[in-house]
Design an enzyme around this catalytic site. Structure first.
Site, PDB file in Angstrom:
ATOM      1  CB  CYS A  30      -1.093   0.141   1.436  1.00  0.00           C
ATOM      2  SG  CYS A  30      -1.658   1.204   1.827  1.00  0.00           S
ATOM      3  CB  CYS A  33       0.613   1.614   4.032  1.00  0.00           C
ATOM      4  SG  CYS A  33      -0.630   1.604   4.073  1.00  0.00           S
TER       5      CYS A  33
END
Lengths: 105, 316
Positions: A30, A33
């Site tokens: 991600c 993230c």
């Protein structure tokens, strides 16, 4: 310091914790993230006397992600006395995380 | 007073900063979320110099490069812009900042469907970033909404994780490149719901179904665990009105090929800018090019139109 949280230690480290706990639900694939990671680490350092900070990898610990309805990451949830008190979906920048923490501590 | 303030921490803003630093233009960069939309991209395969690189990694390198030249990146949300004597004022939650020139590079955000249930279920089954969230839908049933490149490539990506994928598009024909559509059909895992629209997203704690405009296989509702909305983007240009900057009908900032707006001293770059007479091109490389040109135009502003003379290799 940022704790590594798992399905196994979640109860002990988060639910039964005496202080508020900020949990960053994340995964290696991600992008946002990856941007959030260093910010979370900096916040953990800055507020270490008031709040516990942990990261939970949703691939490795899917049960907790499912339990708390995490369907978009990064999701940050702050727990206090075992209860979910704040939730932030997506990476909003450091200021917004800061605000979230200040509202709890 | 700064010579320049760059608003936006994506590809355009960071590139503008690299060039501004090398032109020795004193500046600040405001980026609430450093990296911008680039951090949401999957693998980038068309940025020259890289055969393939993940979007977040490319952005991280770009941020490091901008920082190396000494720019101060302020992670503050810009709340208002105004004209002042001899320049402009940028107000954030923390303080007002003054500058002689501006580069507007706030980019764009995801376009929403504006239907009931959409906002309510964001993060609970509604997503605007398939790349980011689809791995959380392993073995689930999902729908992709849209018919452009991003929708079709998202459906392909979704098919790698989900048990079943629907693609819902309001027309019969896709706007996506035919090569992607062909690839999508070859998977045999993606069901196409064409000439149809989603009217409502229903759920309890999370998304349960989509209400369709026209029945599909005799049913008005489609049961799904997640819906990924991939219908393009809208420019984040609401802040610029007090400056008197001209926008086109879609809300993009009109710029000349030099990236100049109609207001002297104000430039725009990247996804927020529409070069007049040019194609609306939304790429890493076009955003980077816009940023470089905007910085060069700022240099010209301060040097009576002289061609920029960068200090290449002077700083480390």
């Amino acid at each position: 310091m940022v704790l590594t949280l798992t399905d196994q230690n979640f109860e002990k480290e988060v639910i039964k914790a005496k202080r508020p706990v900020l949990v960053d639900f994340w995964a290696s694939w991600c992008g946002p993230c990856q941007m959030a990671g260093p910010v979370i680490e900096a916040l953990a350092e800055e507020h270490q006397d008031k709040i516990k900070v942990g990261k939970l990898n949703v691939d490795k610990s899917p049960k907790m992600a499912l339990k708390y309805g995490v369907m978009s990451i990064p999701t940050v949830i702050i727990f206090n006395q075992g209860k979910e008190v704040k939730k932030q979906i997506g990476f909003p920048g450091k200021e917004a995380y800061q605000k979230l923490i200040e509202e709890v501590i | 007073m700064e010579e320049l303030i760059i608003i936006g921490g994506g590809v355009a803003g960071m590139t503008a900063s690299i060039y501004a630093s090398r032109y020795q233009i004193k500046h600040l960069l405001f980026g609430e979320v450093p990296g911008g939309q680039g951090t949401l991209a999957g693998t980038v395969e068309n940025y020259p110099g890289y055969l393939a690189i993940p979007g977040p990694e490319l952005m991280q390198k770009l941020i490091e490069q901008a920082k190396k030249y000494g720019v101060e990146i302020k992670q503050e949300k810009v709340g208002a812009l105004a004209k002042i004597d001899g320049g402009f004022e940028v107000k954030t939650e923390k303080a007002p900042y003054q500058t002689k020139t501006l580069i507007l590079a706030m980019g764009a955000s995801f376009r929403s469907l504006n239907i009931p249930g959409e906002d309510k279920f964001i993060g609970k089954g509604v997503s605007y970033c398939t790349n980011c969230d689809i791995p959380l839908f392993k073995e689930k049933i999902v729908a992709i909404v849209g018919g452009g490149d991003s929708a079709v490539t998202s459906a392909l990506h979704a098919a790698e994780f989900a048990q079943k994928v629907f693609i819902i598009h309001r027309r019969k024909e896709y706007r996506a490149e035919p090569a992607w559509v062909e690839k999508m059909r070859q998977t045999g895992k993606i069901e196409e719901v064409l000439a149809n629209e989603v009217k409502e997203i229903k759920g309890t704690e999370k998304v349960v179904s989509l209400v369709l405009k026209n029945p599909y296989q005799n049913k008005q509702e489609l049961a799904v665990d997640g819906v990924f909305i991939e219908i393009g983007q809208v420019p984040i240009s609401s802040l610029v009105k007090p400056l008197g900057v001209a926008l086109n009908d879609s809300g993009y900032i009109k710029v000349s090929p030099e990236m100049a707006t109609n207001v002297p001293g104000v430039f725009a770059a990247g996804d927020i800018a529409a070069i007049q007479g040019g194609l609306l091109f939304r790429q890493f490389i076009t955003a980077a090019a816009d940023g470089a040109r905007a910085a060069a135009s700022v240099y010209q502003c301060f040097h009576q139109g002289a061609i920029p003379a960068p200090s290449w290799g002077q700083k480390s």
